[in-house]
Design a protein around this motif. Structure first.
Motif, short mmCIF file in Angstrom:
data_model
loop_
_atom_site.label_atom_id
_atom_site.label_comp_id
_atom_site.label_asym_id
_atom_site.label_seq_id
_atom_site.Cartn_x
_atom_site.Cartn_y
_atom_site.Cartn_z
N SER A 143 0.83 -1.31 -0.14
CA SER A 143 -0.06 -0.03 -0.14
C SER A 143 0.75 1.23 0.07
N ALA A 189 -5.31 -2.85 -5.64
CA ALA A 189 -6.56 -3.80 -5.64
C ALA A 189 -6.51 -4.72 -6.59
N GLU A 190 -5.91 -4.51 -7.53
CA GLU A 190 -5.70 -5.47 -8.80
C GLU A 190 -4.94 -6.61 -8.26
N THR A 202 -0.33 2.20 -6.34
CA THR A 202 -1.59 3.00 -6.39
C THR A 202 -2.68 2.11 -6.00
N TRP A 203 -3.77 2.89 -5.71
CA TRP A 203 -5.05 1.97 -5.31
C TRP A 203 -5.53 1.05 -6.00
N GLU A 204 -5.44 1.39 -7.44
CA GLU A 204 -5.94 0.51 -8.50
C GLU A 204 -4.68 -0.67 -8.49
N LYS A 205 -3.57 -0.49 -8.64
CA LYS A 205 -2.70 -1.30 -8.65
C LYS A 205 -2.74 -2.49 -7.49
N ASP A 248 -10.95 -2.19 -0.12
CA ASP A 248 -11.43 -0.89 -0.50
C ASP A 248 -10.00 0.11 0.11
N PRO A 249 -9.18 0.30 -0.80
CA PRO A 249 -7.90 1.06 -0.73
C PRO A 249 -8.20 2.25 0.18
N SER A 250 -9.39 3.17 -0.14
CA SER A 250 -9.77 4.24 0.42
C SER A 250 -9.85 4.23 2.00
#
Length: 644
Positions: free
Chosen positions: A340, A349-350, A344-347, A362-364
Motif C-alpha cells: 500500500s 486492488a488488482e 497506487t490504489w488501482e494496482k 477498499d484502499p480508500s
C-alpha cells in the motif's frame, strides 16, 4: 350484527314511549361520545330511563346505566331548561328515523327531537328554533346549531300511510333491482326488503320494471302486513345463531327461519339485549392503548436484543477465526501493508484480488475482506493481526453491552406491562362485580315498606318530607300513624281503611323503628294510628305547629309492646326486584333476610356490608335503614346455617 335502528324500530319505540306521557323529567345525564339519559318520574311506575345510546339507539333502559357524577355542559343546559317539565306526546316524523317529543313547562313549550341518522343528534327546539343540540353540523340544505331554525330533513316515502297507487308509482320509478328499490326508494331498508321478497317469493334480483302487477300486489300486501303488525303492537323478537344475536326486530321475520327466535315483551328489551352483547364483544376485543403501546415496545426490544446477541457472537467468532488461521492472515496484512506504500490504489486492488481468499478491498479505507475459516472478515491492513483481532473483540463487547442495556429496558417494560395489566384486570373484576341498582319507584323519596297484604306504607325522612307525606299522600281511605315519641316521622298506610289488624300493627312498628326511639336503643315502645280527618295542621289557640308536625284530634288507636327491630330482605314489587326494610315478621317465610336491632353505641353503619349481601349499591341500603347505628342480630340465608 345490527349496527343501527331501522325506521320500523323507531315506530315501535314511539309506541312504547306513549307510556311516558304525563311523566316528569327528573334528571338528565350526558357522557362519552354520545350517551344521553333522561331519568323520568312516571306516575304509578316509579322512575324510567329514556336512553339515547351512542347517538344511534333510543330505548327505555330496563336497568339504570352508570352515569357520571359531574354533569357536562350539555347536561347542565338541558337540566336548566327542562328539569321537572312534563312529557307530552311522542311521534315519529313520517317514516324517518326521527322522533319528536313534547316537553311542557308552565312558562314554555319545547320539542325534544332525537335524530338517529347521519351521526345522530339530540335537539331542544322552541318555537321552531334550536335552543341547543348535542351535535353542531351544517349540511347543504339544513344546519343544526343553536339559534338556527330547525329544518326537518326532506321527507321520504312512507310505506305505512301510502296507497297502492303511490307504492306502484314509487316502485316503478326505479331503475334498480327489486331488493334495492324496496330498500332505498320505498324506504324500508335492506332487512325488510329481503323480508318482503322472502314472503312473496319474488326473486330479489329481478329488475323493478319487470315485476308484474301480481307481484306488485303481493309486495304491497306483504308490506302492509308487516307495517300493520308494527303499528298495532308488534312482536318484538331477538334472533340468535349459535347463541349470538344476529338481529332484532319489532316483528317476526321469515328471513331468519334458520335462527332461534326469542319473543320479548318490548322492543326496548330487545335493544337492551343487543346492547349488552355489543358491550361484551367490545370488552373482549378492546385493547388498552397503553397495553398495546407496551406490547409493541416489548416486541421491538426483544427483536433488538436478539439482533445484538447474534451480532456480538458473530464478531467474536470472526475474531477467533483470525487466530485460528494466524499465519495466513498475518502474511496477508504484512504484504498489503507494504504494497500500500508502493502501489497506487488501482494496482493495489488488482494485485489483492489475485489472492485466492481475498473477497474484496477498499484502499480508500485501508480495508480488505477475506475468507477466514469460512467467515468473511474485514481487516485494516495498516494494523497488525493482534490490533485487528482486538478491534473486533471490542466491537463484540460494545454490542454485548448494548444488549445488556436493552435487556434492562425490556425488564422495565415487562414490569410496566404487568402493572398495567393487573390494574385492568382489577378494574374489569370490579366492573363485573359492581352492584346494579334495582328499579326505582316514586315512593323511594320516603321511608317505605309493603305490608303483609300488599299495601304501601310511606314515612317522612325529615320535616319537609313529613309535610309532604300528609299533605300530598294522606287520602280519605288511608290511615295515619305516629310513634309515641317526640320527633317521630309521619307515616301513611295507603288504603288503610281496609287494612287488617296485622297491617295496622306493622305500620305502628315501622313508625316506632324509624323514630328517635331507635337511636335511644329502647327495647320496645308504642305507636298509634288515626284516620285522616283527625289529622290537621291547624293548631289549638295559643299554640304553634312547627314544620313537619301535625295535630291529631280524637281517639288514638294505640299498639303497645312493639319490639324495636326491623328486617331487611329481597321482595318482588310490580315484577321488579327490590330490597325492603320493614317489620321483622314480614320476612319470616323468606329464604334470605337479616334482622336488625339498634347499634347500641357500635360505631359505623352496616350499610356497606348489607349492600354486598344483596348485591346492590350501598346508597340503596343506607336510604332504607333506620336512623342511627344498626346491629345484625340474626341472619337467615339460603344454603347457609342460620347465625345468631
Amino acid at each position: 350484527m345490527k349496527k343501527e335502528m331501522s325506521s320500523f324500530d323507531v315506530r315501535s319505540i314511539v309506541s312504547e314511549m306513549a307510556s311516558l306521557e304525563g311523566a316528569h323529567i327528573d334528571k338528565i345525564f350526558h357522557w362519552g361520545a354520545g350517551n344521553v339519559l333522561f331519568r323520568l318520574n312516571v306516575q304509578g311506575d316509579g322512575k324510567r330511563e329514556l336512553f339515547f345510546r351512542d347517538k344511534k339507539w333510543l330505548y327505555l333502559a330496563p336497568n339504570r346505566p352508570e352515569t357520571p357524577e359531574t354533569p357536562t355542559s350539555f347536561a347542565t343546559f338541558l337540566r336548566k331548561y327542562i328539569t321537572n317539565a312534563r312529557i307530552g306526546k311522542t311521534i315519529q316524523v313520517g317514516f324517518d328515523r326521527i322522533t319528536v317529543t313534547e316537553v311542557l313547562k308552565a312558562e314554555a313549550e319545547y320539542k325534544l327531537i332525537f335524530e338517529m341518522f347521519g351521526g345522530g343528534n339530540v335537539l331542544l327546539v322552541q318555537d321552531g328554533k334550536i335552543v341547543n343540540c348535542l351535535t353542531h353540523k351544517t349540511w347543504r340544505d339544513r344546519s343544526t346549531r343553536p339559534g338556527e331554525e330547525y329544518v326537518m330533513p326532506k321527507t321520504r316515502f312512507d310505506p305505512i300511510t301510502s296507497s297502492f297507487e303511490e307504492f306502484e308509482e314509487t316502485f316503478r320509478s326505479s331503475d334498480s333491482d327489486t331488493v334495492r328499490t324496496l330498500a332505498t326508494v320505498v324506504n324500508i331498508g335492506g332487512q325488510y326488503s329481503e323480508e318482503v321478497c322472502k314472503r312473496t317469493g319474488i326473486d330479489k334480483n329481478t329488475p323493478s320494471k319487470e315485476v308484474g302487477a301480481e307481484g306488485l300486489n303481493k309486495m304491497y300486501s306483504s308490506l302492509k302486513e308487516i307495517t300493520g303488525c308494527v303499528v298495532q303492537s308488534g312482536e318484538p323478537t331477538v334472533f340468535r345463531k349459535d347463541g349470538a344475536i344476529v338481529d332484532i326486530a319489532p316483528v317476526d321475520l321469515q328471513i331468519y327461519s334458520d335462527a332461534e327466535s326469542q319473543r320479548v315483551p318490548s322492543i326496548s328489551l330487545a335493544i337492551d339485549a343487543l346492547m349488552q352483547e355489543i358491550g361484551q364483544n367490545e370488552e373482549e376485543t378492546y385493547v388498552d392503548p397503553e397495553v398495546e403501546k407496551l406490547n409493541k415496545r416489548i416486541q421491538k426490544q426483544t427483536e433488538t436484543i436478539d439482533e445484538y446477541r447474534i451480532e456480538a457472537e458473530d464478531l467474536k467468532n470472526r475474531a477467533d477465526a483470525i487466530y485460528m488461521e494466524y499465519q495466513k492472515v498475518n502474511e496477508l496484512l504484512t504484504v498489503l501493508g507494504q504494497k500500500s506504500k508502493e502501489l497506487t490504489w488501482e494496482k493495489l486492488a488488482e494485485g489483492a484480488m489475485k489472492i485466492s481468499f481475498v473477497m474484496g478491498i477498499d484502499p480508500s479505507k485501508n480495508i480488505v475482506s477475506a475468507d477466514v475459516s469460512g467467515l468473511k472478515v474485514s481487516l485494516d491492513y495498516t494494523k497488525g493481526i493482534d490490533a485487528n483481532a482486538s478491534d473486533i473483540y471490542q466491537r463484540s463487547k460494545d454490542i454485548a453491552e448494548k444488549a445488556k442495556r436493552a435487556e434492562d429496558a425490556l425488564k422495565e417494560s415487562l414490569a410496566g406491562l404487568e402493572k398495567r395489566q393487573k390494574g385492568l384486570d382489577k378494574a374489569k373484576a370490579l366492573a363485573l362485580n359492581k352492584a346494579q341498582p334495582t328499579k326505582q319507584f316514586w315512593f323511594e323519596r320516603y321511608k317505605w315498606f309493603i305490608t303483609s297484604s300488599g299495601k304501601l306504607v310511606i314515612a317522612g325522612r325529615d320535616a319537609h318530607s313529613n309535610d309532604n307525606v300528609v299533605k300530598k299522600h294522606l287520602k280519605e281511605k288511608d290511615v295515619f300513624a305516629h310513634a309515641d315519641v317526640h320527633g317521630a316521622p309521619s307515616v301513611v298506610l295507603k288504603e288503610g281503611y281496609s287494612a287488617t289488624p296485622e297491617e295496622l300493627r306493622e305500620t305502628c312498628a315501622f313508625a316506632l323503628a324509624q323514630s328517635k326511639a331507635w337511636v335511644a336503643a329502647l327495647p320496645e315502645g308504642a305507636a298509634f294510628w288515626a284516620y285522616p280527618d283527625q289529622v290537621s295542621k291547624t293548631p289549638n289557640p295559643g299554640e304553634f305547629v312547627p314544620r313537619g308536625a301535625f295535630i291529631v284530634r280524637g281517639k288514638r288507636n294505640y299498639e303497645y309492646h312493639l319490639k324495636m327491630e326491623l328486617g331487611i330482605g329481597e321482595i318482588s314489587y310490580q315484577g321488579a326486584r327490590k330490597i325492603m326494610c320493614g317489620p321483622a315478621d314480614l320476612f319470616k317465610d323468606s329464604e334470605r333476610y337479616l334482622i336488625l336491632g339498634p347499634g347500641r353505641g357500635k360505631s359505623g353503619r352496616r350499610s356497606g356490608e348489607i349492600a354486598k349481601d344483596f348485591k346492590v349499591p350501598e346508597e340503596e341500603i343506607s336510604r332504607i335503614l333506620p336512623p342511627g347505628d344498626v346491629e345484625i342480630t340474626k341472619r337467615v340465608w339460603k344454603d347457609e346455617t342460620e347465625k345468631q
